[in-house]
Design a protein around this motif. Structure first.
Motif, PDB file in Angstrom:
ATOM      1  N   GLN A 141       0.830  -1.206   0.000  1.00  0.00           N
ATOM      2  CA  GLN A 141       0.000   0.000   0.000  1.00  0.00           C
ATOM      3  C   GLN A 141       0.869   1.263   0.000  1.00  0.00           C
ATOM      4  OE1 GLN A 141      -2.522  -0.418   3.464  1.00  0.00           O
ATOM      5  NE2 GLN A 141      -3.878  -1.851   2.446  1.00  0.00           N
ATOM      6  N   SER A 240      -6.260   7.983  -3.269  1.00  0.00           N
ATOM      7  CA  SER A 240      -5.670   7.098  -4.262  1.00  0.00           C
ATOM      8  C   SER A 240      -5.050   5.892  -3.562  1.00  0.00           C
ATOM      9  CB  SER A 240      -4.601   7.825  -5.078  1.00  0.00           C
ATOM     10  OG  SER A 240      -3.917   6.920  -5.930  1.00  0.00           O
ATOM     11  N   GLY A 242      -3.019   3.786  -5.035  1.00  0.00           N
ATOM     12  CA  GLY A 242      -1.764   3.424  -5.697  1.00  0.00           C
ATOM     13  C   GLY A 242      -0.549   4.138  -5.136  1.00  0.00           C
ATOM     14  N   THR A 250      -6.310   3.777  -9.776  1.00  0.00           N
ATOM     15  CA  THR A 250      -6.309   3.409  -8.351  1.00  0.00           C
ATOM     16  C   THR A 250      -7.076   4.422  -7.499  1.00  0.00           C
ATOM     17  OG1 THR A 250      -4.253   4.600  -7.827  1.00  0.00           O
ATOM     18  CG2 THR A 250      -4.041   2.351  -8.665  1.00  0.00           C
ATOM     19  N   ARG A 252      -9.897   6.200  -5.421  1.00  0.00           N
ATOM     20  CA  ARG A 252     -11.064   5.731  -4.665  1.00  0.00           C
ATOM     21  C   ARG A 252     -12.141   6.819  -4.744  1.00  0.00           C
ATOM     22  NH1 ARG A 252      -6.934   5.355  -0.391  1.00  0.00           N
ATOM     23  NH2 ARG A 252      -6.072   3.243  -0.235  1.00  0.00           N
TER      24      ARG A 252
END
Length: 261
Positions: A141, A240, A242, A250, A252
């Motif tokens: 993450q 995000s 990513g 990526t 959200r």
């Protein structure tokens, strides 16, 4: 000759525009709102790695830490008002100088203790109600690429990483979700008494948070002086999952402009 003069005037006007734009941006950042990226999972599920928000710097007044690098020549704090219990606050670590974001649990004069994973405030255990399971993918993450901790470990990469969700309620009636992963050394602590002019902070991801439960001498946060508070977080603006905000696949979108509990 006239053309050369015109070019010099154009360059000078551009430089002045850039200068004043930087001054205005600096004043805005110092006086009103400061951008902040969430770099760790210590406030899950309230805040996820890759959430982006603006911190309200007007909420608690101003101190030297209101300016970048602590450059404001302000003794103590001016126009100050104390945070309310339960506020999510960005503050400057008293020793390392890093910016942290946690939830205010203890106000000056309060006693705070953890007993078997339950928070005891001024001698009263705060009620917790089970609210299902927080599930995330067991994968690297954010820019650092850390794996999350899981209550159902071991979990293979790409699998479901689970944590217990609990709704904790303060004496004021304010409530929020905290996560429980496993038994840890911070689940039971001594009784802490918050000194005058200081605050006690805990992360919502209780078993994965560096906070006031550990003293600064062993890498914790300890009690945080009022002077070190930077501002209050109210809402996620962008998110995000990513390693870069440029990886649009990526993003959200369900977290854009989400209000924080």
């Amino acid at each position: 000759m006239a053309s050369t003069t015109g070019k010099k005037d154009g360059i000078w006007e551009t430089l002045k525009t850039v200068f004043w734009a930087l001054v205005i941006a600096g004043l805005f950042r110092t006086l009103f709102f400061q951008p902040f990226w969430i770099p760790s999972g210590s406030m899950k599920e309230t805040l996820l790695i890759g959430d982006f928000l603006f911190v309200n710097k007007m909420a608690y007044g101003y101190s030297r830490w209101s300016c970048p690098f602590g450059a404001c020549p302000i003794p103590g704090r001016i126009f100050g008002s104390e945070p309310e219990r339960g506020d999510i606050v960005v503050f400057r670590h008293p020793v390392s100088g890093a910016d942290f974001i946690k939830r205010v649990i203890g106000l000056p004069g309060d006693t705070v203790q953890m007993q078997n994973g339950r928070l005891v405030l001024n001698g009263e255990e705060l009620p917790q109600t089970p609210e299902g399971t927080f599930v995330e993918t067991f994968a690297r993450q954010g820019p650092v690429g850390q794996f999350p901790r899981c209550a159902n470990a071991p979990v293979g990469e790409g699998g479901d990483c689970e944590k217990q969700r609990l709704r904790e309620t303060l004496p004021s009636g304010r409530s929020y979700i905290v996560l429980d992963i496993a038994e840890s050394f911070a689940d039971t602590t001594p009784v802490f008494t918050v000194p005058e002019g200081h605050f006690f902070f805990i992360g919502d991801n209780r078993d994965n948070s560096q906070d006031s439960r550990a003293p600064q001498s062993v890498g914790g946060v300890g009690m945080v002086p009022f002077e070190n508070l930077i501002g209050r977080a109210n809402r996620v603006v962008f998110s995000s999952a990513g390693r870069s905000m440029l990886f649009f696949w990526t993003w959200r979108s369900d977290r854009f402009f989400q209000r924080l509990e």
